[in-house]
Design an enzyme around this catalytic site. Structure first.
Site, PDB file in Angstrom:
ATOM      1  N   HIS A 181       4.138   4.269  -2.990  1.00  0.00           N
ATOM      2  CA  HIS A 181       3.691   4.365  -4.316  1.00  0.00           C
ATOM      3  C   HIS A 181       4.406   5.090  -5.377  1.00  0.00           C
ATOM      4  O   HIS A 181       4.138   5.400  -6.340  1.00  0.00           O
ATOM      5  CB  HIS A 181       2.314   5.077  -4.613  1.00  0.00           C
ATOM      6  CG  HIS A 181       1.328   4.476  -3.564  1.00  0.00           C
ATOM      7  ND1 HIS A 181       0.760   3.269  -3.568  1.00  0.00           N
ATOM      8  CD2 HIS A 181       0.365   5.128  -2.684  1.00  0.00           C
ATOM      9  CE1 HIS A 181      -0.125   3.021  -2.642  1.00  0.00           C
ATOM     10  NE2 HIS A 181      -0.092   4.040  -1.927  1.00  0.00           N
TER      11      HIS A 181
ATOM     12  N   HIS B  31      -2.853  -0.737  -2.688  1.00  0.00           N
ATOM     13  CA  HIS B  31      -2.002  -0.859  -1.256  1.00  0.00           C
ATOM     14  C   HIS B  31      -1.776  -2.114  -0.959  1.00  0.00           C
ATOM     15  O   HIS B  31      -1.522  -2.532   0.367  1.00  0.00           O
ATOM     16  CB  HIS B  31      -2.893  -0.331  -0.182  1.00  0.00           C
ATOM     17  CG  HIS B  31      -3.108   1.221  -0.432  1.00  0.00           C
ATOM     18  ND1 HIS B  31      -4.369   1.417  -1.125  1.00  0.00           N
ATOM     19  CD2 HIS B  31      -2.608   2.333  -0.116  1.00  0.00           C
ATOM     20  CE1 HIS B  31      -4.388   2.841  -1.283  1.00  0.00           C
ATOM     21  NE2 HIS B  31      -3.191   3.349  -0.594  1.00  0.00           N
TER      22      HIS B  31
END
Lengths: 334, 211
Positions: A56, A217
């Site tokens: 991320h 995700h």
């Protein structure tokens, strides 16, 4: 998918190593684990730490710095760090005033931070946790506590870090995080999938389609839709966010237009243009905006929009100066 | 075979670790359909650490062997599966010390593990999680607790496999797949698949010892 990596198992450790080489004046590794803390932890204030799966970037590394988080625990790509890693970061960041963990609401993150917090308490550390649940797509209104956390973590960290800096107690710092979380909503869309290092793309999105309501995700969104002009997509997103947040005329918000990895700034600014127009129509005041790729899903193309509604306290905390290698705030704007 | 000694039990866990490590791609593929496709990576990471640990150490009791395996998984895997799957082994901390593994003792360890997992994860049967494979498997172990390990693990394996099939019918209520609720119907649960593979590995190892 092609990636610039060496070994799949080493991506997190090597990325951290590279970051620390560039930022040794401000950051250091927590020995033995994939975690980092800022140099010279201030023992007289609450420490704020965060953490979660890798992939991320700049989250979570990029949340650490002056006026922001004091440490971060890094898991494997898209997997929460284990309790040992989190515990070592808690210990590395610990102060006389205690440690607040800012955690995005995924089962793995809450479980591993939960185990780590229990272990920290056994060692006599004063630790508390605040969850970030900003993603409106992930559970209906009325079940806000079920929602997952996405890019809104940046803004929650901003005001929470500022509260700790101002000398708030652990309980008060946690309350600020909770207030910010109650006043923030996000929604994400994806145009292309992403792939974990060493594997194929998680899913496919047709050329004429996009996924509405993505997590961070690469898991599929709640709905696949036919691709439209940016203004149309943004309007759908903003409508959901504004309705859920029950935005009223004259409310003041901070807007975060966040790229999810492979979306150009050219596009992000187009997205923000439409957010601005829609807010103006509603009479909502955009106090400030952040546009950039702050919370990504590897190389996924897409965008998330977050809105944080301000009150006097949150505005003051938002305005406090902050600096991390990937995010800064110069102080109150005039 | 009625029982395994500590060394044989350790060998069985080592065999299980190798089998699960080899299942990485299968598990990632299943997880990728409604999750984020990393379950196989976590399982590989955990069992790789368990394998290294088992190759280095010896244990005085069955309990220590299972506990050490569980702690190694807890502190190496990360993700929800790290906490959940380690608890299956940590169930051994809650039973009296044993120096042999029988069907009854295996059933006790797994029952305690199941209880811990349910308390932590809050999932019940039908929620499309590893519970859907584990709970029926534990029930079979308890039914067969006076019988041979081969028989007991064989029935548990079949019950787990049947549980995996059932997960296809359920919408997900836990984990990241819950966010795609309706879209998860028709896809089997990756965690439940791992439970099946664990029982299959135990059964295969024990059957081989009988030959």
């Amino acid at each position: 998918m092609k990636k610039l990596i060496n070994n799949v198992e080493d991506v997190v450790a090597e990325s951290l190593e590279g970051f620390l080489m560039a930022n040794r004046r401000t950051h250091q590794q927590v020995a033995g684990v994939n975690g980092l803390v800022v140099n010279d932890i201030n023992k007289k204030k609450v420490s704020v730490i965060t953490g979660g799966g890798s992939g991320h970037e700049p989250v979570f590394i990029g949340l650490t710095g002056e006026g922001m988080a004091d440490g971060a625990a890094l898991g494997s790509v898209f997997a929460s760090p284990d309790p040992h890693t989190i515990l070592e970061v808690i210990k590395g960041a610990n102060t006389d005033e205690g440690v607040l963990c800012l955690v995005i609401n995924y089962a793995g993150d809450t479980m591993n931070f939960g185990v780590a917090s229990e272990l920290a308490e056994l060692e006599g550390i004063n630790v508390a946790t605040a969850l970030v649940t900003d993603d409106v797509a992930s559970a209906p209104k009325g079940q806000e506590e079920e929602r997952r956390g996405i890019a809104g973590l940046l803004l929650v960290t901003k005001v929470t870090g500022a509260a700790a800096q101002e000398g708030y107690t652990l309980t008060e710092t946690k309350q600020v995080a909770e207030k910010a979380n109650e006043n923030i909503r996000s929604l994400s869309v994806a145009l292309t999938p992403c792939s974990l290092p060493g594997s194929k793309a998680n899913f496919t999105i047709e050329e004429d389609a996009y996924e509405f309501g993505m997590g961070i995700h690469g898991e599929p969104g709640i709905q696949k839709k036919k691709l439209q002009a940016a203004d149309k997509i943004v309007e759908e997103m903003v409508t959901v966010i504004a309705d859920d947040l029950e935005l009223q005329e004259a409310d003041e918000v901070v807007v975060l237009v966040n790229g999810t990895g492979a979306t150009s700034l050219l596009e992000l600014n187009i997205v923000h243009r439409q957010v601005g127009k829609l807010m103006e129509n509603k009479g909502v005041v955009i106090y400030d905006s952040i546009i950039g790729s702050h919370c990504t899903s590897l190389e996924m193309a897409g965008v998330s929009i977050s809105m944080l509604r301000l009150d006097a306290e949150l505005k003051r905390l938002y305005n406090a100066p902050a600096y991390t290698p990937y995010f800064y705030k110069r102080g109150e704007q005039t | 075979m009625k029982q395994l000694n500590i060394q044989e039990t350790q060998n069985m866990l080592l065999f299980m670790a190798e089998r699960l490590m080899a299942s990485k791609e299968l598990l990632c593929e299943i997880d990728g359909k409604v999750g984020d496709g990393d379950h196989g990576f976590g399982i590989e990471r955990g069992f790789k650490a368990v394998k290294a640990m088992l190759e280095e150490n010896t244990y005085a009791t069955i309990n220590e062997l299972f506990k050490a395996s569980g702690m190694t998984m807890l502190h190496s895997m990360g993700g929800a599966s790290g906490v959940i799957f380690s608890q299956l082994f940590l169930g051994a901390a809650a039973i009296p010390e044993e120096e042999k593994l029988t069907s009854e003792i295996l059933a006790q360890v797994m029952r305690k593990g199941l209880e811990k997992i349910k308390a932590t994860g809050k999932a019940q049967l039908g929620d499309k999680t590893m519970i859907d494979a584990l709970e029926p498997a534990v029930l079979e172990l308890e039914q067969e607790s006076s019988g041979s390990l081969e028989e007991a693990t064989g029935k548990a394996m079949l019950a787990a496999e049947n549980g995996v099939e059932k997960t296809k019918e359920y919408p997900a209520k836990f984990g990241r797949a819950k966010f795609v609720y309706e879209r998860s119907i028709g896809v089997q649960d990756a965690g439940a698949t791992t439970v099946f593979l664990m029982f299959e590995a135990m059964h295969t190892y024990i059957s081989q010892q009988n030959e």
